[in-house]
Design an enzyme around this catalytic site. Structure first.
Site, PDB file in Angstrom:
ATOM      1  N   SER A 160       0.884  -1.153   0.000  1.00  0.00           N
ATOM      2  CA  SER A 160       0.000   0.000   0.000  1.00  0.00           C
ATOM      3  C   SER A 160       0.926   1.208   0.000  1.00  0.00           C
ATOM      4  O   SER A 160       1.596   1.497   1.006  1.00  0.00           O
ATOM      5  CB  SER A 160      -0.902  -0.003   1.235  1.00  0.00           C
ATOM      6  OG  SER A 160      -1.779   1.085   1.215  1.00  0.00           O
ATOM      7  N   LEU A 161       0.993   1.872  -1.120  1.00  0.00           N
ATOM      8  CA  LEU A 161       2.042   2.875  -1.318  1.00  0.00           C
ATOM      9  C   LEU A 161       1.904   4.061  -0.369  1.00  0.00           C
ATOM     10  O   LEU A 161       0.806   4.427   0.040  1.00  0.00           O
ATOM     11  CB  LEU A 161       2.031   3.349  -2.767  1.00  0.00           C
ATOM     12  CG  LEU A 161       2.474   2.290  -3.786  1.00  0.00           C
ATOM     13  CD1 LEU A 161       2.319   2.807  -5.196  1.00  0.00           C
ATOM     14  CD2 LEU A 161       3.916   1.862  -3.529  1.00  0.00           C
ATOM     15  N   ASP A 220       8.506   7.053  -7.329  1.00  0.00           N
ATOM     16  CA  ASP A 220       8.049   8.433  -7.509  1.00  0.00           C
ATOM     17  C   ASP A 220       6.530   8.533  -7.492  1.00  0.00           C
ATOM     18  O   ASP A 220       5.972   9.531  -7.055  1.00  0.00           O
ATOM     19  CB  ASP A 220       8.626   9.045  -8.787  1.00  0.00           C
ATOM     20  CG  ASP A 220       8.440   8.177 -10.026  1.00  0.00           C
ATOM     21  OD1 ASP A 220       8.078   6.997  -9.885  1.00  0.00           O
ATOM     22  OD2 ASP A 220       8.675   8.677 -11.140  1.00  0.00           O
ATOM     23  N   ASN A 254      11.400   6.979 -11.910  1.00  0.00           N
ATOM     24  CA  ASN A 254      11.432   6.344 -13.237  1.00  0.00           C
ATOM     25  C   ASN A 254      10.369   6.891 -14.194  1.00  0.00           C
ATOM     26  O   ASN A 254      10.169   6.369 -15.273  1.00  0.00           O
ATOM     27  CB  ASN A 254      11.335   4.821 -13.113  1.00  0.00           C
ATOM     28  CG  ASN A 254      10.019   4.337 -12.540  1.00  0.00           C
ATOM     29  OD1 ASN A 254       8.989   5.006 -12.622  1.00  0.00           O
ATOM     30  ND2 ASN A 254      10.041   3.154 -11.946  1.00  0.00           N
ATOM     31  N   LEU A 281       7.275   6.695 -14.763  1.00  0.00           N
ATOM     32  CA  LEU A 281       6.047   6.018 -15.157  1.00  0.00           C
ATOM     33  C   LEU A 281       5.347   5.373 -13.970  1.00  0.00           C
ATOM     34  O   LEU A 281       5.974   4.661 -13.178  1.00  0.00           O
ATOM     35  CB  LEU A 281       6.345   4.945 -16.207  1.00  0.00           C
ATOM     36  CG  LEU A 281       6.811   5.455 -17.564  1.00  0.00           C
ATOM     37  CD1 LEU A 281       7.190   4.287 -18.460  1.00  0.00           C
ATOM     38  CD2 LEU A 281       5.742   6.312 -18.218  1.00  0.00           C
ATOM     39  N   LYS A 295      12.303   3.052 -16.286  1.00  0.00           N
ATOM     40  CA  LYS A 295      11.563   1.829 -16.002  1.00  0.00           C
ATOM     41  C   LYS A 295      11.918   0.793 -17.082  1.00  0.00           C
ATOM     42  O   LYS A 295      11.933   1.111 -18.281  1.00  0.00           O
ATOM     43  CB  LYS A 295      10.067   2.119 -16.010  1.00  0.00           C
ATOM     44  CG  LYS A 295       9.223   1.138 -15.229  1.00  0.00           C
ATOM     45  CD  LYS A 295       7.840   1.710 -14.988  1.00  0.00           C
ATOM     46  CE  LYS A 295       7.010   0.837 -14.070  1.00  0.00           C
ATOM     47  NZ  LYS A 295       5.725   1.471 -13.731  1.00  0.00           N
ATOM     48  N   GLU A 327      -2.382  11.640  11.857  1.00  0.00           N
ATOM     49  CA  GLU A 327      -2.739  10.322  12.404  1.00  0.00           C
ATOM     50  C   GLU A 327      -2.115   9.165  11.623  1.00  0.00           C
ATOM     51  O   GLU A 327      -1.796   8.124  12.199  1.00  0.00           O
ATOM     52  CB  GLU A 327      -4.264  10.160  12.445  1.00  0.00           C
ATOM     53  CG  GLU A 327      -4.950  11.019  13.488  1.00  0.00           C
ATOM     54  CD  GLU A 327      -5.231  12.433  13.019  1.00  0.00           C
ATOM     55  OE1 GLU A 327      -5.682  13.261  13.851  1.00  0.00           O
ATOM     56  OE2 GLU A 327      -5.022  12.715  11.816  1.00  0.00           O
ATOM     57  N   PHE A 341     -10.793  10.121  14.717  1.00  0.00           N
ATOM     58  CA  PHE A 341      -9.692  10.471  13.826  1.00  0.00           C
ATOM     59  C   PHE A 341      -8.825   9.268  13.471  1.00  0.00           C
ATOM     60  O   PHE A 341      -8.025   9.341  12.532  1.00  0.00           O
ATOM     61  CB  PHE A 341      -8.833  11.569  14.456  1.00  0.00           C
ATOM     62  CG  PHE A 341      -9.629  12.784  14.850  1.00  0.00           C
ATOM     63  CD1 PHE A 341     -10.800  13.126  14.185  1.00  0.00           C
ATOM     64  CD2 PHE A 341      -9.211  13.598  15.898  1.00  0.00           C
ATOM     65  CE1 PHE A 341     -11.540  14.237  14.552  1.00  0.00           C
ATOM     66  CE2 PHE A 341      -9.938  14.710  16.270  1.00  0.00           C
ATOM     67  CZ  PHE A 341     -11.108  15.039  15.599  1.00  0.00           C
ATOM     68  N   GLN A 394     -16.726  14.942  15.736  1.00  0.00           N
ATOM     69  CA  GLN A 394     -15.795  14.517  16.787  1.00  0.00           C
ATOM     70  C   GLN A 394     -16.166  13.166  17.396  1.00  0.00           C
ATOM     71  O   GLN A 394     -15.453  12.665  18.266  1.00  0.00           O
ATOM     72  CB  GLN A 394     -15.770  15.560  17.916  1.00  0.00           C
ATOM     73  CG  GLN A 394     -15.606  16.985  17.450  1.00  0.00           C
ATOM     74  CD  GLN A 394     -14.301  17.217  16.736  1.00  0.00           C
ATOM     75  OE1 GLN A 394     -13.227  17.070  17.320  1.00  0.00           O
ATOM     76  NE2 GLN A 394     -14.365  17.550  15.448  1.00  0.00           N
TER      77      GLN A 394
END
Length: 616
Positions: free
Chosen positions: A116-117, A147, A177, A179, A239, A357, A382, A418
């Protein structure tokens, strides 16, 4: 290694990435090929790591944030002698340690699960914080990013935090790279665009050609010599580097090469280079673990009015006094969550993440990876924005404690933005998680201490307002248990509650008793794992269950209770009271009544339930 040898090692890493993806008929070889030279130089000249002792306190820490480039990581492991060629070619097979995206559950050399980038750098910040502020062993944290993932906001939460903390033991290597998955990235090969952003957060920046191994080598050396700032190396790469059919071409992301045999030949063929990674320096672990029996928890008298969030802060401080491995993290609401109690006593083990968070949870994961027992707290509402980090923490097998305060409509006038009304559902859905919801101060204190000895993701839900202490300080609350607070042989239904609604359920039971209706009351403080035996016995004895919760109907206490009856046995008559409307601003008592979860509403629903049961 000299320039030629480093170049050859980079080519080997490319070839082995191609071979692994070809064997699996899937994977991301082109994303691996762009970063091969960056990895080759790091592995051969700068990484200090003992693969036979991954827990060595002096080891540098490497995180592949662009986790889809796992073929490159596994090719590096092969070059270092950690795995052999036969295992490399099991990539993505059932039962293989070499998963599509690396996880520490399978491989001891992986610091955190990625894929999960945008999460590798935030977790790397947590590890770097441990190294700089707690362990002080001198290891470096290297994070290889793509990137594309720099579009994630979590990356910039991490960048700001690292700059603020002057983490000069942290180096981010960005494989620029150009892409992404579906085409060019936002900034393409514009290294200056990325540099300006990192510089704004106080980073030292270096821009290089990522395929010039000498330039890469110099950049790593410059990063190691930079003091007072984290360093980012922005490397321009291509790439699919080295294979004309795929180099710098769109539409090939996540696909094995069309002709692997031809590509391998173009890259110079299969090689069997082996490298001796530098040994780490001698180091020692600075923190010790005290026996749980030494913890002197705060004690509260029955009848006292104490908020569970107060008990959390006091219990955590007591735990911190007994266990030097306990650390606390907060999201700039420590005066509300009561983490500030710990901060005042143990400032060296307290980390302020401000209102970030995602970074807060990532820091907890990083600290846990280094052997600490982190407690991270913010408003329950949150924590939802950090759910992906919680999910990935579970995939990592990270042992973290998360605490959500100000839960439910009972917080009162602040209004729905909240109010944590989805948190129980969120944490119950996480693999191998523990979800606890105490109703009084002594119960809270005991559960805070118990959390330190559990595995996986642990969540504690606390409340804003003060509530009466129901239990004595010597009462025990095993995880997976519950407490029966009212019971008789004449019970006609069972009220199941947790947290603030326990007190409402007790008041409702008293009201019902005056009307001649006996009701059993169960305090379901362990929402996951749930006490199936007690719930099943109550169903057998009373035939009717009524759950009441300061939470949305979906995924909370009602669903937890229902889970106890999904083994094929008859399901009892069940009514669920929960927050079904959109709250506004009102007093806590008005909020509970408007939501239909106060004592009056519970008693009314119970009467109706009993009457219908009699009619039937």
């Amino acid at each position: 290694m000299n320039t030629r040898q480093l170049t050859e090692l980079g080519q080997q890493l490319r070839v082995d990435s191609v071979r692994a993806a070809d064997a699996a008929s899937s994977g991301h070889p082109t994303s691996s090929m762009s970063a091969a030279d960056l990895m080759a130089v790091l592995l051969a000249h700068h990484l200090r790591y003992d693969f036979d002792r991954p827990a060595h306190p002096g080891n540098d820490r490497f995180i592949l944030s662009k986790g889809h480039a796992s073929p490159l990581l596994y090719a590096a492991y092969k070059a270092a002698g950690a795995i052999d060629d036969a295992e490399l070619l099991t990539f993505r097979e059932l039962g293989s340690r070499l998963e599509g995206h690396p996880t520490p559950r399978r491989l001891p050399w992986v610091e955190t699960a990625t894929g999960s980038l945008g999460q590798g750098l935030p977790v790397g910040v947590g590890i770097a914080l441990s190294g700089k502020r707690l362990e002080r062993t001198g290891y470096r944290v290297w994070v290889l990013c793509g990137d594309s993932e720099l579009a994630e906001g979590s990356v910039w939460e991490a960048a700001e935090h690292a700059g603020y903390e002057h983490l000069d033991n942290l180096t981010a290597i960005v494989d620029v790279n150009r892409l992404g998955q579906r085409g060019p990235t936002r900034h393409g090969h514009d290294l200056d665009a990325y540099a300006r952003r990192f510089q704004a957060f106080g980073w030292h920046t270096i821009e290089i050609d990522g395929h010039d191994v000498d330039a890469v080598d110099r950049a790593y050396g410059e990063a190691e010599s930079t003091s007072g700032q984290p360093t980012v190396i922005l490397a321009r790469t291509l790439k699919g580097k080295g294979v004309a059919a795929v180099e710098d071409r769109e539409g090939l992301h996540g696909k094995p090469l069309p002709d692997a045999e031809e590509a391998i030949a173009e890259l110079g063929g299969v090689r069997e280079l082996r490298i001796e990674v530098q040994d780490p320096p001698a180091a020692r672990v600075l923190h010790a673990v005290a026996a749980p029996g030494q913890v002197e928890l705060p004690r509260y008298d029955k009848g006292d009015e104490v908020a569970t969030r107060d008990a959390y802060g006091q219990a955590l401080t007591a735990l911190g006094g007994a266990r030097e491995d306990v650390v606390a993290i907060d999201g700039e609401v420590g005066d509300s969550t009561r983490s500030e109690y710990f901060a005042k006593e143990y400032p060296d083990r307290y980390f302020e993440c401000y209102i970030a968070e995602q970074q807060m949870v990532a820091a907890a994961v990083g600290l846990a990876a280094r052997g600490w027992v982190p407690y991270a707290a913010t408003f329950a509402a949150f924590l939802t924005r950090a759910h992906d980090f919680v999910r990935m923490a579970s995939i990592s097998g990270a042992g973290i404690n998360l605490v959500g305060s100000h839960a439910g409509v009972s917080i009162g006038q602040d209004g729905p933005s909240q109010m944590g009304l989805e948190d129980l559902a969120m944490f119950r859905s996480v693999y191998d998680s523990t979800v606890l919801y105490p109703c009084d101060a002594n119960q809270t204190a005991k559960l805070v201490a118990a959390m330190a000895g559990l595995d996986g993701v642990r969540y504690l839900r606390t409340s804003r307002g003060a509530s009466p202490v129901l239990y004595g300080p010597d009462e025990e609350f095993p995880v997976g248990g519950s407490k029966v607070l009212r019971s008789s042989g004449e019970d006609r239904l069972t009220l199941v509650a947790a947290g603030v609604t326990v007190h409402e359920a007790l008041a409702a039971a008293d009201s019902l008793a005056e009307a001649g209706i006996r009701a059993r009351v169960i305090d379901l403080y362990s929402v996951k794992p749930v006490d199936r035996d007690t719930l099943r016995q109550a169903a057998e004895d009373t035939g009717c269950l009524l759950t009441v919760e300061d939470h949305r109907e979906e995924g909370g206490i009602g669903d937890a209770v229902l889970d106890a009856f999904l083994d094929g046995r008859p399901v009892p008559r069940l009514v669920r009271l929960a927050v079904r409307t959109m709250p506004g601003s009102a007093s806590p008592a008005e909020q509970l009544h408007a939501a239909g979860i106060d004592a009056e509403s519970i008693a009314t629903a119970a009467r109706l339930l009993v009457e219908q049961a009699v009619v039937r």
